[in-house]
Design a protein around this motif. Sequence first.
Motif, PDB file in Angstrom:
ATOM      1  N   ASN A  34      -6.397 -38.076  57.436  1.00 46.31           N
ATOM      2  CA  ASN A  34      -7.007 -37.126  56.507  1.00 46.31           C
ATOM      3  C   ASN A  34      -8.434 -36.796  56.939  1.00 46.31           C
ATOM      4  O   ASN A  34      -9.165 -37.656  57.401  1.00 46.31           O
ATOM      5  CB  ASN A  34      -7.095 -37.740  55.101  1.00 46.31           C
ATOM      6  N   VAL A  45      -8.391 -31.578  51.540  1.00 47.46           N
ATOM      7  CA  VAL A  45      -8.002 -32.615  52.498  1.00 47.46           C
ATOM      8  C   VAL A  45      -6.960 -32.024  53.446  1.00 47.46           C
ATOM      9  O   VAL A  45      -5.941 -31.485  53.006  1.00 47.46           O
ATOM     10  CB  VAL A  45      -7.415 -33.853  51.777  1.00 47.46           C
ATOM     11  N   PRO A  75      -0.265 -40.306  55.449  1.00 53.18           N
ATOM     12  CA  PRO A  75       0.801 -40.796  54.573  1.00 53.18           C
ATOM     13  C   PRO A  75       2.129 -40.061  54.789  1.00 53.18           C
ATOM     14  O   PRO A  75       3.086 -40.307  54.066  1.00 53.18           O
ATOM     15  CB  PRO A  75       0.243 -40.537  53.166  1.00 53.18           C
ATOM     16  N   PHE A  76       2.194 -39.158  55.775  1.00 53.65           N
ATOM     17  CA  PHE A  76       3.392 -38.339  55.984  1.00 53.65           C
ATOM     18  C   PHE A  76       4.066 -38.663  57.308  1.00 53.65           C
ATOM     19  O   PHE A  76       3.400 -39.040  58.270  1.00 53.65           O
ATOM     20  CB  PHE A  76       3.018 -36.848  55.986  1.00 53.65           C
TER      21      PHE A  76
HETATM   22  C1  LIG Z   1      -4.491 -38.309  52.494  1.00 58.00           C
HETATM   23  O1  LIG Z   1      -4.215 -37.079  51.887  1.00 58.00           O
HETATM   24  C2  LIG Z   1      -3.006 -37.090  51.129  1.00 58.00           C
HETATM   25  C3  LIG Z   1      -2.736 -35.654  50.653  1.00 58.00           C
HETATM   26  O2  LIG Z   1      -3.903 -35.086  50.114  1.00 58.00           O
HETATM   27  C4  LIG Z   1      -3.135 -38.083  49.983  1.00 58.00           C
HETATM   28  O3  LIG Z   1      -1.925 -38.140  49.267  1.00 58.00           O
HETATM   29  C5  LIG Z   1      -3.432 -39.477  50.558  1.00 58.00           C
HETATM   30  O4  LIG Z   1      -3.686 -40.380  49.510  1.00 58.00           O
HETATM   31  C6  LIG Z   1      -4.647 -39.418  51.453  1.00 58.00           C
HETATM   32  N1  LIG Z   1      -4.809 -40.733  52.123  1.00 58.00           N
HETATM   33  C7  LIG Z   1      -5.977 -41.291  52.308  1.00 58.00           C
HETATM   34  C8  LIG Z   1      -5.964 -42.609  53.014  1.00 58.00           C
HETATM   35  O5  LIG Z   1      -7.026 -40.777  51.958  1.00 58.00           O
END
Ligand SMILES: *[C@@H]1O[C@H](CO)[C@@H](O)[C@H](O)[C@H]1NC(C)=O
Length: 82
Positions: A34, A45, A75-76
């Motif tokens: 991110n 983000v 997270p994907f």
């Molecule tokens: C990264 O971005 C996603 C989508 O906005 C979010 O769901 C996730 O929690 C974020 N992860 C971190 C580590 O910040």
Amino acid sequence: MMPPTVFAFALFALTFIGSQANAATVEHTFHIRNLTVSRMCKEKVILAVNDQYPGPAIEVAEGDSVVVHVINESPFDMTIHW
Ligand SMILES: *[C@@H]1O[C@H](CO)[C@@H](O)[C@H](O)[C@H]1NC(C)=O
């Protein structure tokens, strides 16, 4: 002065040896994660490579080998297309 056929062969050999000598292995590590960016006073983000947007350039010459280690810290699930 060399006969033209000998000269052509010598030129080819030098070119070939030169390109072999210059061939390199270009290696990168891409951390996908991110990145918070601000656009028009809004934070968003996005996924970015090595916290850079646009991502890093891969510079190679013809004949080089490219090795890219991709570490998905997002997270994907994802695929990278070249
Ligand atoms: C990264 O971005 C996603 C989508 O906005 C979010 O769901 C996730 O929690 C974020 N992860 C971190 C580590 O910040």
